[in-house]
Design a protein around this motif. Structure first.
Motif, PDB file in Angstrom:
ATOM      1  N   SER A   1      41.411  -6.528  93.033  1.00 59.60           N
ATOM      2  CA  SER A   1      42.438  -7.068  92.655  1.00 59.60           C
ATOM      3  C   SER A   1      43.019  -7.217  92.005  1.00 59.60           C
ATOM      4  N   PRO A   2      44.337  -6.680  92.586  1.00 61.78           N
ATOM      5  CA  PRO A   2      44.713  -6.056  90.810  1.00 61.78           C
ATOM      6  C   PRO A   2      45.893  -6.917  90.826  1.00 61.78           C
ATOM      7  N   ASP A   3      45.976  -8.199  92.415  1.00 60.07           N
ATOM      8  CA  ASP A   3      46.835  -9.183  92.092  1.00 60.07           C
ATOM      9  C   ASP A   3      46.995 -10.102  90.736  1.00 60.07           C
ATOM     10  N   LEU A   4      45.822 -10.440  90.341  1.00 63.70           N
ATOM     11  CA  LEU A   4      45.574 -11.148  89.378  1.00 63.70           C
ATOM     12  C   LEU A   4      45.829 -10.581  88.442  1.00 63.70           C
ATOM     13  N   ALA A   5      46.533  -9.376  88.595  1.00 62.95           N
ATOM     14  CA  ALA A   5      46.830  -9.201  86.862  1.00 62.95           C
ATOM     15  C   ALA A   5      48.466  -8.285  87.377  1.00 62.95           C
ATOM     16  N   LEU A   6      48.264  -7.292  88.359  1.00 61.82           N
ATOM     17  CA  LEU A   6      49.460  -6.751  88.711  1.00 61.82           C
ATOM     18  C   LEU A   6      50.560  -6.980  89.116  1.00 61.82           C
ATOM     19  N   GLY A   7      50.047  -8.447  90.359  1.00 59.07           N
ATOM     20  CA  GLY A   7      51.090  -9.491  90.340  1.00 59.07           C
ATOM     21  C   GLY A   7      52.300  -9.456  90.081  1.00 59.07           C
ATOM     22  N   ARG A   8      51.553 -10.149  88.330  1.00 58.19           N
ATOM     23  CA  ARG A   8      52.981 -10.606  88.132  1.00 58.19           C
ATOM     24  C   ARG A   8      53.962  -9.947  87.867  1.00 58.19           C
ATOM     25  N   HIS A   9      54.339  -8.386  87.431  1.00 60.64           N
ATOM     26  CA  HIS A   9      55.079  -7.815  87.794  1.00 60.64           C
ATOM     27  C   HIS A   9      55.311  -6.861  89.249  1.00 60.64           C
ATOM     28  N   MET A  10      55.243  -8.073  89.922  1.00 59.12           N
ATOM     29  CA  MET A  10      55.633  -6.666  90.949  1.00 59.12           C
ATOM     30  C   MET A  10      55.882  -8.288  92.583  1.00 59.12           C
ATOM     31  N   MET A  11      54.774  -9.274  92.408  1.00 58.63           N
ATOM     32  CA  MET A  11      54.463 -10.202  93.807  1.00 58.63           C
ATOM     33  C   MET A  11      55.751 -11.205  92.632  1.00 58.63           C
ATOM     34  N   PHE A  12      55.290 -11.490  92.159  1.00 55.90           N
ATOM     35  CA  PHE A  12      55.518 -12.862  91.124  1.00 55.90           C
ATOM     36  C   PHE A  12      56.556 -12.566  90.075  1.00 55.90           C
ATOM     37  N   LYS A  13      57.641 -10.900  89.896  1.00 59.36           N
ATOM     38  CA  LYS A  13      57.952 -11.041  89.040  1.00 59.36           C
ATOM     39  C   LYS A  13      59.852 -12.211  88.780  1.00 59.36           C
ATOM     40  N   ASP A  14      59.926 -12.639  89.494  1.00 61.79           N
ATOM     41  CA  ASP A  14      61.162 -13.465  89.744  1.00 61.79           C
ATOM     42  C   ASP A  14      60.334 -14.946  89.153  1.00 61.79           C
ATOM     43  N   ARG A  15      59.012 -14.681  88.829  1.00 56.92           N
ATOM     44  CA  ARG A  15      59.231 -16.527  88.555  1.00 56.92           C
ATOM     45  C   ARG A  15      58.125 -16.129  86.819  1.00 56.92           C
ATOM     46  N   SER A  16      58.008 -17.639  86.909  1.00 57.81           N
ATOM     47  CA  SER A  16      57.925 -17.874  85.521  1.00 57.81           C
ATOM     48  C   SER A  16      55.931 -17.536  85.326  1.00 57.81           C
ATOM     49  N   ASP A  17      56.008 -17.691  84.116  1.00 55.66           N
ATOM     50  CA  ASP A  17      54.422 -16.987  83.716  1.00 55.66           C
ATOM     51  C   ASP A  17      53.495 -18.633  84.153  1.00 55.66           C
ATOM     52  N   ASP A  18      53.600 -19.479  84.209  1.00 54.05           N
ATOM     53  CA  ASP A  18      52.949 -20.547  84.364  1.00 54.05           C
ATOM     54  C   ASP A  18      52.681 -20.195  85.995  1.00 54.05           C
ATOM     55  N   GLU A  19      53.522 -20.400  86.994  1.00 48.17           N
ATOM     56  CA  GLU A  19      53.942 -20.085  88.459  1.00 48.17           C
ATOM     57  C   GLU A  19      53.230 -19.076  88.746  1.00 48.17           C
ATOM     58  N   PHE A  20      53.038 -17.690  88.235  1.00 44.38           N
ATOM     59  CA  PHE A  20      52.047 -16.725  88.798  1.00 44.38           C
ATOM     60  C   PHE A  20      50.503 -17.370  88.713  1.00 44.38           C
ATOM     61  N   LEU A  21      50.204 -17.965  87.233  1.00 43.76           N
ATOM     62  CA  LEU A  21      48.990 -18.444  86.930  1.00 43.76           C
ATOM     63  C   LEU A  21      48.487 -19.461  87.780  1.00 43.76           C
ATOM     64  N   ALA A  22      49.343 -20.378  87.973  1.00 42.70           N
ATOM     65  CA  ALA A  22      49.128 -21.357  89.366  1.00 42.70           C
ATOM     66  C   ALA A  22      48.947 -20.320  90.951  1.00 42.70           C
ATOM     67  N   ARG A  23      49.853 -19.678  91.244  1.00 42.84           N
ATOM     68  CA  ARG A  23      49.545 -18.738  92.014  1.00 42.84           C
ATOM     69  C   ARG A  23      47.972 -17.881  92.373  1.00 42.84           C
ATOM     70  N   ILE A  24      47.532 -17.340  91.237  1.00 43.81           N
ATOM     71  CA  ILE A  24      46.477 -16.531  91.464  1.00 43.81           C
ATOM     72  C   ILE A  24      45.448 -17.236  91.145  1.00 43.81           C
ATOM     73  N   ASP A  25      45.617 -18.624  90.404  1.00 42.23           N
ATOM     74  CA  ASP A  25      44.290 -19.514  90.606  1.00 42.23           C
ATOM     75  C   ASP A  25      44.523 -19.967  91.725  1.00 42.23           C
ATOM     76  N   ARG A  26      45.161 -19.832  92.849  1.00 39.15           N
ATOM     77  CA  ARG A  26      45.117 -20.234  94.347  1.00 39.15           C
ATOM     78  C   ARG A  26      44.304 -19.026  94.802  1.00 39.15           C
ATOM     79  N   HIS A  27      44.997 -17.613  94.750  1.00 39.69           N
ATOM     80  CA  HIS A  27      44.031 -16.616  95.104  1.00 39.69           C
ATOM     81  C   HIS A  27      42.523 -16.679  94.327  1.00 39.69           C
ATOM     82  N   VAL A  28      41.814 -16.788  93.310  1.00 40.18           N
ATOM     83  CA  VAL A  28      40.658 -16.667  93.241  1.00 40.18           C
ATOM     84  C   VAL A  28      40.004 -17.628  93.830  1.00 40.18           C
ATOM     85  N   ALA A  29      40.564 -19.250  93.979  1.00 38.76           N
ATOM     86  CA  ALA A  29      39.976 -19.333  95.055  1.00 38.76           C
ATOM     87  C   ALA A  29      39.608 -19.475  96.532  1.00 38.76           C
ATOM     88  N   VAL A  30      40.772 -19.258  97.798  1.00 38.51           N
ATOM     89  CA  VAL A  30      40.798 -18.394  98.025  1.00 38.51           C
ATOM     90  C   VAL A  30      39.319 -17.737  98.043  1.00 38.51           C
TER      91      VAL A  30
END
Length: 383
Positions: A203-232
């Protein structure tokens, strides 16, 4: 989950260098060339047997099948799930965007970039076939009968990392896409555990995703998204005991600046929500080696162990066993000697036919890992 009860046990992240004949078959499959099923079965079977033997010869306790049958740790799902087609342009990590000269240099001098396709989601996601997984399980069981090991694990991609590399063109939103992926991947997760192996979720999305998939979002937005990734992901793992699951998160298995990596401090609270008996993460490379102290500030659940990377997977330096031991002992001093398994930062062949670490050196590094673990054992149990 294996526990280091009387010595430090060794493992790694999963992927190992594929032999030439394996890589050739994988790229032939990628091109759509006709293949002889008997030949494919023979080549992959022999490769898995050899890779297990080489791990044990190097002193690795908890082994994998090296991901021999997979062209990459995430794109392999296009052969197992419906709904994927076409190709996706490569996303450039934010750190490499800031150093385009280095990025071009790395392509010229580093053997190029992986050339497999990363399809997009263009239709309903569902299980297409379990046959490739069944073959993987068969080959791994046969290899372990020939070369027994104290423990064995098999990798599978997280819904979030599939979405990271294979974007959605079909579902109405990202949440719907993640839910569909989780539902489809559940069968693979449960089959691996039913076969008697520890399941490693990549699950590299939980770290790598910050500077790839979510590189144009804020840290808080990224954390909210990966929180969803973990729940799923946790929902997909509902039927599997926590003790039979380990999760690997990383910031990208490539040599580069990595100065845009999100800090472990920021993502640790999300990682601790994972339904996982072990957490595997980078702890050796120059960008993250200092973050061991994060675990002094977060209480690890009593039923979770750490698998810190004590080998860098992007350099041909062979770590000195004393340095490996030092890293292991440091983590043991924080969470206890029984709750540390010695691992690597990431895989040594994330993509078939591509890797910065020479195959022979990869196994020499694993041998250094085993030697360092023996030194750490002396310090932690004998003194």
């Amino acid at each position: 989950m294996q526990i280091s009860r009387d010595r430090i046990l060794t493992t790694h992240v999963g992927s190992l260098p594929r032999p030439v004949d394996v890589a050739e078959l994988l790229f032939a499959e990628e091109r759509g060339d006709p293949l002889d099923p008997a030949q494919v079965d023979d080549v992959f079977g022999r490769a898995v047997a050899d890779i297990v033997r080489r791990q044990r010869d190097a002193g690795i306790d908890i082994v994998s099948d090296g991901e021999m049958s997979k062209i990459s740790y995430a794109a392999y799902i296009k052969h197992r799930l419906t709904g994927f087609d076409g190709d996706t342009p490569r996303r450039i990590p934010a750190d490499l965007e800031q150093f385009p000269g280095f990025a071009a240099h790395a392509v010229r001098t580093g053997g190029g970039t992986p050339t497999h396709t990363r399809p997009r989601c263009v239709g309903p996601i569902a299980v297409k076939t379990m046959a490739p997984l069944e073959a993987d399980l068969k080959h791994f069981h046969a290899a372990l009968r020939a070369t027994p090991a104290p423990g064995a694990f098999m990798n599978a991609a997280a819904p979030g990392v599939i979405a990271l590399f294979q974007p959605n063109d079909f579902y109405p939103d990202d949440d719907s896409y993640l839910d569909a992926l989780a539902t489809a991947m559940r069968a693979e997760y449960e089959a691996i555990v039913a076969a008697g192996f520890v399941l490693q979720i990549d699950s590299p999305d939980l770290a790598l995703g910050r500077h790839m998939m979510f590189k144009d979002r804020s840290d808080d937005e990224f954390l909210a998204r990966i929180d969803r990734h973990v729940a799923v992901l946790n929902a997909a793992l509902a039927n599997i005991p926590k003790a039979q699951i380990r999760v690997h998160a990383c910031w990208g298995n490539y040599e580069g600046p990595h100065h845009c990596d999100v800090a472990l401090e920021r993502i640790a609270p999300v990682l601790l929500k994972l339904k996982a008996g072990a957490l595997s993460f980078e702890a050796a490379n120059p960008r993250h080696a200092h973050e061991w102290d994060v675990w002094t500030r977060y209480k690890l659940p009593d039923d979770v162990v750490l698998i810190p990377g004590v080998l860098d997977s992007t350099t041909n330096f062979i770590e000195h066993p004393l340095l490996v031991a030092e890293r292991i002992v440091r983590f043991a001093g924080i969470v206890g000697r029984e709750r540390v398994l010695a691992g690597s930062d990431c895989g040594f062949s994330t993509f078939a036919g591509y890797g910065t670490v020479h195959p022979d050196i990869a196994f020499a590094k694993l041998a250094a890992l085993a030697e360092g673990a023996a030194i750490a054992t002396e310090r932690l149990w004998k003194n």
